[in-house]
Design a protein around this motif. Sequence first.
Motif, short mmCIF file in Angstrom:
data_model
loop_
_atom_site.label_atom_id
_atom_site.label_comp_id
_atom_site.label_asym_id
_atom_site.label_seq_id
_atom_site.Cartn_x
_atom_site.Cartn_y
_atom_site.Cartn_z
N LEU A 281 0.81 -1.22 0.00
CA LEU A 281 0.00 0.00 0.00
C LEU A 281 0.85 1.27 0.00
O LEU A 281 0.41 2.31 -0.46
N ILE A 282 2.04 1.18 0.53
CA ILE A 282 2.90 2.36 0.66
C ILE A 282 3.76 2.61 -0.58
O ILE A 282 4.40 3.63 -0.71
N LYS A 283 3.72 1.69 -1.53
CA LYS A 283 4.52 1.80 -2.75
C LYS A 283 4.19 3.10 -3.50
O LYS A 283 3.02 3.46 -3.64
N GLY A 284 5.22 3.80 -3.96
CA GLY A 284 5.00 4.98 -4.79
C GLY A 284 5.56 6.25 -4.19
O GLY A 284 6.42 6.24 -3.31
N ASP A 285 5.03 7.37 -4.70
CA ASP A 285 5.51 8.70 -4.32
C ASP A 285 4.54 9.35 -3.35
O ASP A 285 3.32 9.34 -3.57
N TRP A 286 5.09 9.94 -2.29
CA TRP A 286 4.31 10.53 -1.21
C TRP A 286 4.88 11.88 -0.81
O TRP A 286 6.05 12.16 -1.04
N GLN A 287 4.04 12.69 -0.17
CA GLN A 287 4.46 13.97 0.37
C GLN A 287 3.93 14.09 1.80
O GLN A 287 2.79 13.69 2.08
N PHE B 238 8.79 5.20 -1.99
CA PHE B 238 8.93 3.89 -1.38
C PHE B 238 8.81 2.81 -2.45
O PHE B 238 7.83 2.80 -3.21
N VAL B 239 9.79 1.93 -2.52
CA VAL B 239 9.78 0.79 -3.44
C VAL B 239 9.54 -0.44 -2.57
O VAL B 239 10.38 -0.80 -1.75
N SER B 240 8.38 -1.09 -2.75
CA SER B 240 8.00 -2.17 -1.84
C SER B 240 8.65 -3.51 -2.17
O SER B 240 8.78 -4.34 -1.28
N ASN B 241 9.06 -3.74 -3.41
CA ASN B 241 9.60 -5.07 -3.72
C ASN B 241 11.04 -5.25 -3.23
O ASN B 241 11.50 -6.38 -3.13
N ASN B 242 11.75 -4.16 -2.91
CA ASN B 242 13.08 -4.32 -2.33
C ASN B 242 13.30 -3.44 -1.09
O ASN B 242 14.40 -3.31 -0.59
N GLU C 8 13.70 6.83 -1.32
CA GLU C 8 14.42 8.10 -1.19
C GLU C 8 13.52 9.11 -0.50
O GLU C 8 12.29 8.99 -0.55
N MET C 9 14.15 10.10 0.11
CA MET C 9 13.39 11.22 0.68
C MET C 9 14.16 12.50 0.43
O MET C 9 15.39 12.49 0.34
N VAL C 10 13.42 13.60 0.26
CA VAL C 10 14.04 14.90 0.00
C VAL C 10 13.32 15.97 0.81
O VAL C 10 12.09 16.08 0.75
N LEU C 11 14.09 16.73 1.60
CA LEU C 11 13.58 17.92 2.30
C LEU C 11 13.92 19.12 1.44
O LEU C 11 15.07 19.27 1.02
#
Length: 160
Positions: free
Chosen positions: A35-41, A73-77, A81-84
């Motif tokens: 569910l967390i896979k992908g791009d988030w802010q 978040f890449v769920s298969n591995n 990454e995160m960026v401030l």
Amino acid sequence: MKKQLLLFVFAIFFVACKPKQTVTNTKLDNKSERLIKGDWQVSSVSYVGSDVFKVTSFNIADAKCFEGSQWNFVSNNNTGEMVLNKANCVTYGSRITWFINKDGNFVMKFLTEGVKAKHTAGGYVLRIANQTETSFQLIDRASVGSNSAEIVYQFDKINK
């Protein structure tokens, strides 16, 4: 004498075979991870229990500086990454490794360039809550004097 020696050997064997205990459960919650896979802010950072203190999140910056930060978040591995990049805050970016365990904990490490995750000693354990396909919260605990408060990071899915 033989009984004492046998008891002593048995006691040493028992202590030596005690299973290794860890701080966090490492059994994965694959459904929550997918569910967390992908791009988030991070859309907001709030404090439950007190609003009168400053918290340096993840030894990087003030917690409020994480508002607007971008996460992938890449769920298969279990990498990402995160960026401030909030104005008037430190600019910071890092690769991360993470997983969600069966206890509902989000376990994360910030990775240093050229250093493998297994050689990165420090990490963070936050509780994951209110998880849907488009949002979730990560909740950290902080000590405020003799009390404690929760820092809630609200994540919203970025549609690309």
